[in-house]
Structures are given as C-alpha cells and as structure tokens.
Motif scaffolding. Structure first.
Motif, PDB file in Angstrom:
ATOM      1  N   TYR A   8      75.718 -30.776  32.766  1.00  0.00           N
ATOM      2  CA  TYR A   8      76.852 -30.413  33.612  1.00  0.00           C
ATOM      3  C   TYR A   8      77.089 -28.909  33.578  1.00  0.00           C
ATOM      4  O   TYR A   8      76.713 -28.211  32.637  1.00  0.00           O
ATOM      5  CB  TYR A   8      78.127 -31.143  33.169  1.00  0.00           C
ATOM      6  CG  TYR A   8      78.857 -30.479  32.015  1.00  0.00           C
ATOM      7  CD1 TYR A   8      79.905 -29.593  32.248  1.00  0.00           C
ATOM      8  CD2 TYR A   8      78.479 -30.715  30.696  1.00  0.00           C
ATOM      9  CE1 TYR A   8      80.567 -28.968  31.193  1.00  0.00           C
ATOM     10  CE2 TYR A   8      79.141 -30.101  29.638  1.00  0.00           C
ATOM     11  CZ  TYR A   8      80.179 -29.224  29.898  1.00  0.00           C
ATOM     12  OH  TYR A   8      80.820 -28.597  28.854  1.00  0.00           O
ATOM     13  N   TYR A   9      77.736 -28.430  34.634  1.00  0.00           N
ATOM     14  CA  TYR A   9      78.236 -27.060  34.745  1.00  0.00           C
ATOM     15  C   TYR A   9      79.668 -27.157  35.245  1.00  0.00           C
ATOM     16  O   TYR A   9      79.955 -27.919  36.174  1.00  0.00           O
ATOM     17  CB  TYR A   9      77.393 -26.237  35.729  1.00  0.00           C
ATOM     18  CG  TYR A   9      75.965 -26.066  35.291  1.00  0.00           C
ATOM     19  CD1 TYR A   9      75.549 -24.904  34.653  1.00  0.00           C
ATOM     20  CD2 TYR A   9      75.035 -27.086  35.493  1.00  0.00           C
ATOM     21  CE1 TYR A   9      74.233 -24.759  34.223  1.00  0.00           C
ATOM     22  CE2 TYR A   9      73.727 -26.948  35.069  1.00  0.00           C
ATOM     23  CZ  TYR A   9      73.334 -25.785  34.435  1.00  0.00           C
ATOM     24  OH  TYR A   9      72.030 -25.660  34.004  1.00  0.00           O
ATOM     25  N   ARG A  10      80.562 -26.385  34.635  1.00  0.00           N
ATOM     26  CA  ARG A  10      81.955 -26.368  35.056  1.00  0.00           C
ATOM     27  C   ARG A  10      82.385 -24.936  35.328  1.00  0.00           C
ATOM     28  O   ARG A  10      82.202 -24.059  34.484  1.00  0.00           O
ATOM     29  CB  ARG A  10      82.858 -26.936  33.965  1.00  0.00           C
ATOM     30  CG  ARG A  10      83.269 -28.372  34.142  1.00  0.00           C
ATOM     31  CD  ARG A  10      84.173 -28.814  33.017  1.00  0.00           C
ATOM     32  NE  ARG A  10      84.599 -30.200  33.218  1.00  0.00           N
ATOM     33  CZ  ARG A  10      85.011 -31.000  32.235  1.00  0.00           C
ATOM     34  NH1 ARG A  10      85.071 -30.540  31.000  1.00  0.00           N
ATOM     35  NH2 ARG A  10      85.376 -32.245  32.487  1.00  0.00           N
ATOM     36  N   ILE A  11      82.967 -24.718  36.491  1.00  0.00           N
ATOM     37  CA  ILE A  11      83.558 -23.427  36.825  1.00  0.00           C
ATOM     38  C   ILE A  11      85.039 -23.487  36.460  1.00  0.00           C
ATOM     39  O   ILE A  11      85.766 -24.367  36.926  1.00  0.00           O
ATOM     40  CB  ILE A  11      83.415 -23.104  38.325  1.00  0.00           C
ATOM     41  CG1 ILE A  11      81.986 -23.358  38.816  1.00  0.00           C
ATOM     42  CG2 ILE A  11      83.859 -21.670  38.604  1.00  0.00           C
ATOM     43  CD1 ILE A  11      80.929 -22.510  38.181  1.00  0.00           C
ATOM     44  N   TRP A  12      85.463 -22.553  35.613  1.00  0.00           N
ATOM     45  CA  TRP A  12      86.855 -22.493  35.166  1.00  0.00           C
ATOM     46  C   TRP A  12      87.541 -21.257  35.753  1.00  0.00           C
ATOM     47  O   TRP A  12      86.978 -20.172  35.753  1.00  0.00           O
ATOM     48  CB  TRP A  12      86.928 -22.405  33.650  1.00  0.00           C
ATOM     49  CG  TRP A  12      86.417 -23.610  32.919  1.00  0.00           C
ATOM     50  CD1 TRP A  12      85.131 -23.836  32.525  1.00  0.00           C
ATOM     51  CD2 TRP A  12      87.168 -24.732  32.474  1.00  0.00           C
ATOM     52  NE1 TRP A  12      85.036 -25.034  31.856  1.00  0.00           N
ATOM     53  CE2 TRP A  12      86.287 -25.607  31.808  1.00  0.00           C
ATOM     54  CE3 TRP A  12      88.523 -25.077  32.567  1.00  0.00           C
ATOM     55  CZ2 TRP A  12      86.702 -26.810  31.246  1.00  0.00           C
ATOM     56  CZ3 TRP A  12      88.936 -26.276  32.007  1.00  0.00           C
ATOM     57  CH2 TRP A  12      88.036 -27.136  31.359  1.00  0.00           C
ATOM     58  N   SER A  13      88.754 -21.438  36.226  1.00  0.00           N
ATOM     59  CA  SER A  13      89.529 -20.353  36.823  1.00  0.00           C
ATOM     60  C   SER A  13      90.768 -20.073  35.964  1.00  0.00           C
ATOM     61  O   SER A  13      91.519 -20.994  35.627  1.00  0.00           O
ATOM     62  CB  SER A  13      89.948 -20.735  38.245  1.00  0.00           C
ATOM     63  OG  SER A  13      90.770 -19.751  38.819  1.00  0.00           O
ATOM     64  N   LEU A  14      90.961 -18.800  35.613  1.00  0.00           N
ATOM     65  CA  LEU A  14      92.107 -18.407  34.793  1.00  0.00           C
ATOM     66  C   LEU A  14      93.385 -18.389  35.638  1.00  0.00           C
ATOM     67  O   LEU A  14      93.414 -17.806  36.722  1.00  0.00           O
ATOM     68  CB  LEU A  14      91.863 -17.024  34.191  1.00  0.00           C
ATOM     69  CG  LEU A  14      92.928 -16.496  33.225  1.00  0.00           C
ATOM     70  CD1 LEU A  14      93.011 -17.364  31.978  1.00  0.00           C
ATOM     71  CD2 LEU A  14      92.626 -15.043  32.853  1.00  0.00           C
ATOM     72  N   GLY A  64      92.491 -28.377  44.469  1.00  0.00           N
ATOM     73  CA  GLY A  64      91.355 -28.397  45.396  1.00  0.00           C
ATOM     74  C   GLY A  64      89.999 -28.437  44.712  1.00  0.00           C
ATOM     75  O   GLY A  64      88.983 -28.102  45.341  1.00  0.00           O
ATOM     76  N   ALA A  65      89.945 -28.857  43.456  1.00  0.00           N
ATOM     77  CA  ALA A  65      88.692 -28.852  42.698  1.00  0.00           C
ATOM     78  C   ALA A  65      87.640 -29.731  43.362  1.00  0.00           C
ATOM     79  O   ALA A  65      87.944 -30.779  43.940  1.00  0.00           O
ATOM     80  CB  ALA A  65      88.944 -29.310  41.270  1.00  0.00           C
ATOM     81  N   ARG A  66      86.377 -29.299  43.255  1.00  0.00           N
ATOM     82  CA  ARG A  66      85.262 -29.997  43.893  1.00  0.00           C
ATOM     83  C   ARG A  66      84.269 -30.492  42.848  1.00  0.00           C
ATOM     84  O   ARG A  66      84.198 -29.967  41.737  1.00  0.00           O
ATOM     85  CB  ARG A  66      84.530 -29.082  44.877  1.00  0.00           C
ATOM     86  CG  ARG A  66      85.399 -28.277  45.802  1.00  0.00           C
ATOM     87  CD  ARG A  66      86.255 -29.151  46.694  1.00  0.00           C
ATOM     88  NE  ARG A  66      85.476 -29.917  47.652  1.00  0.00           N
ATOM     89  CZ  ARG A  66      86.024 -30.771  48.527  1.00  0.00           C
ATOM     90  NH1 ARG A  66      87.342 -30.953  48.540  1.00  0.00           N
ATOM     91  NH2 ARG A  66      85.263 -31.439  49.380  1.00  0.00           N
ATOM     92  N   GLU A 120      87.648 -25.558  38.511  1.00  0.00           N
ATOM     93  CA  GLU A 120      87.528 -25.302  39.950  1.00  0.00           C
ATOM     94  C   GLU A 120      86.400 -26.117  40.567  1.00  0.00           C
ATOM     95  O   GLU A 120      86.486 -26.559  41.713  1.00  0.00           O
ATOM     96  CB  GLU A 120      87.284 -23.816  40.193  1.00  0.00           C
ATOM     97  CG  GLU A 120      87.213 -23.431  41.649  1.00  0.00           C
ATOM     98  CD  GLU A 120      87.163 -21.920  41.856  1.00  0.00           C
ATOM     99  OE1 GLU A 120      86.901 -21.489  42.997  1.00  0.00           O
ATOM    100  OE2 GLU A 120      87.378 -21.177  40.880  1.00  0.00           O
ATOM    101  N   LEU A 121      85.341 -26.333  39.805  1.00  0.00           N
ATOM    102  CA  LEU A 121      84.173 -27.052  40.337  1.00  0.00           C
ATOM    103  C   LEU A 121      83.360 -27.627  39.189  1.00  0.00           C
ATOM    104  O   LEU A 121      83.273 -27.036  38.108  1.00  0.00           O
ATOM    105  CB  LEU A 121      83.305 -26.117  41.179  1.00  0.00           C
ATOM    106  CG  LEU A 121      82.060 -26.720  41.831  1.00  0.00           C
ATOM    107  CD1 LEU A 121      81.901 -26.209  43.260  1.00  0.00           C
ATOM    108  CD2 LEU A 121      80.801 -26.396  41.023  1.00  0.00           C
TER     109      LEU A 121
END
Length: 226
Positions: A98-104, A40-42, A113-114
């Motif tokens: 860029y910015y990246r949200i990472w989920s463990l 579901g990554a955005r 994640e985003l």
C-alpha cells in the motif's frame, strides 16, 4: 527511524498510522476512515479509482485497509505532505502493498488524502526500522523546485493521456514533494512519489504495473448452445 528536521517529522505519520490501526481494532474500519481520512479521500485498488466514502457505504470493502505496517515514509521539507508505504491487511483478505498520501491539517494532524493498494497474498510483516526520505530544500527556492519538476509533470501527463488513465496528483505547499497515482486497467496502474534533494528531483517511492508484465489472461471455455 530517523527524526526529521524543522517542520518535517516522519514520526507524526507513524503515529497517525498507529492511530488508524488502533481505531480499526477498537471501533471498526469505518470509524477509522471517518476519523483519519479527508472527506474527499480517494482509493485506487485493482478495480480502479473510488471515493473512500462510497466504498464505506458499499457491500464490497475488499479495497480498504484493516491494518497497515509502514516500511517507508517520504515527506516534504515543510511537512505539508507525507507518503507512507508498506504492507497491509485488506478487509477479509490476505496481504498486499500500500501507499498512503497524508495531508497536514491546520491543527497539525495528518489526514489520509489517497490510498493505492495492490493485494498479493504475501505475508504482512513489520520492519525493525522504518526508512525515511525527507526532502532537502537548502540552497533552493519553491519557484526553482517547481520549474525543475515541469519535465516530469509533462511526462506523467503524456502517459495519462496515452493510456486513458484515471489520475490524481499533488504537490507539497513548498514544492518539495510531488506525487502521482494513475489507473488505466488492472494491469496498467502506477503510483510515483518524488522528493527534491541535492538540487534535483529524485524518485522516493513507487510501484508500476504494465500490461506487458502482467500474467496472461485465464482462458474462458466457450459455452456451446445445445
């Protein structure tokens, strides 16, 4: 790059970034996203908010990252959420931020994640040292951290309603890192990452574009009917 303590290890996110870059070069960007992004990554690009899966299936992939060069990493105390920020090369274009949200994940790997990207045409450089900002949870508990986050949360929600923005936001499992991404228009969009340390919340990473700071629109000549 400084090492984290306990469960928070920023080097794991650097490894994930490098794995993404290698996969793009060896197997293509579609395989890289399929391997390292959540289902579901955005993506937030200049056009708005999208599903990364939908972008991969579309004809226009200009908002997707081909190569990423992280400059900074922020991470929660428990390592459940991390954010990388830096410079990137888009598909078929020049550089941008860029910015990246990472989920463990349960297997201790990180997944995207985003993404929040802003093309600017400037060179893409790799820093000598990647700066890190790991939250500090000493002398605080999860409930206290969440309570102190409430005023900031309320402010972000008011702004989202005011500007009719598309919004995605999240919080680490231990309430030590919060993030927010919003898009109203091409010239009203922002991403904010805050971490808890020294007893309060502090801005770690972010980017804000406001309409009154945007360049004036290019005039379009009137079409005169003959």
């Amino acid at each position: 790059m400084a090492r984290g303590s306990g469960k928070a290890q920023p080097s794991s996110v650097v490894a994930a970034e490098l794995a993404f870059n290698r996969t793009v070069l060896s197997k293509g960007y579609q395989k890289a996203y399929e391997t390292l992004a959540l289902d579901g990554a955005r993506s937030f690009d200049m056009r708005g908010e999208h599903s990364i899966t939908a972008l991969l299936k579309s004809a226009d992939v200009s908002g997707l990252i081909q190569q990423a060069k992280p400059h900074q990493i922020a991470m929660s105390c428990d390592g459940s959420v991390a954010v990388s920020a830096g410079r990137y090369i888009p598909s078929g274009g020049k550089g941008g931020s860029y910015y990246r949200i990472w989920s463990l994940q349960a297997d201790r790997s990180y997944r995207i994640e985003l993404e929040f990207v802003t093309p600017d045409g400037k060179p893409v450089d790799a820093p000598d040292i990647i700066e890190t900002d790991v939250a500090n949870c000493k002398e605080s508990d999860a409930a206290t951290r969440l309570s102190k986050f409430a005023p900031l949360q309320a402010e972000m929600e008011r702004d989202a309603v005011k500007f009719a923005a598309k919004v995605h936001q999240g919080m680490a499992a231990d309430n030590s890192l919060g993030w927010f991404a919003g898009h109203a228009t091409e010239y009203d969009r922002d991403v904010l990452v805050t971490v808890f340390r020294n007893g309060d919340w502090h801005g770690a990473l972010g980017e804000v574009t406001e309409a009154d700071l945007a360049p004036p629109p290019v005039p379009v000549p009137l079409k005169v009917e003959q």
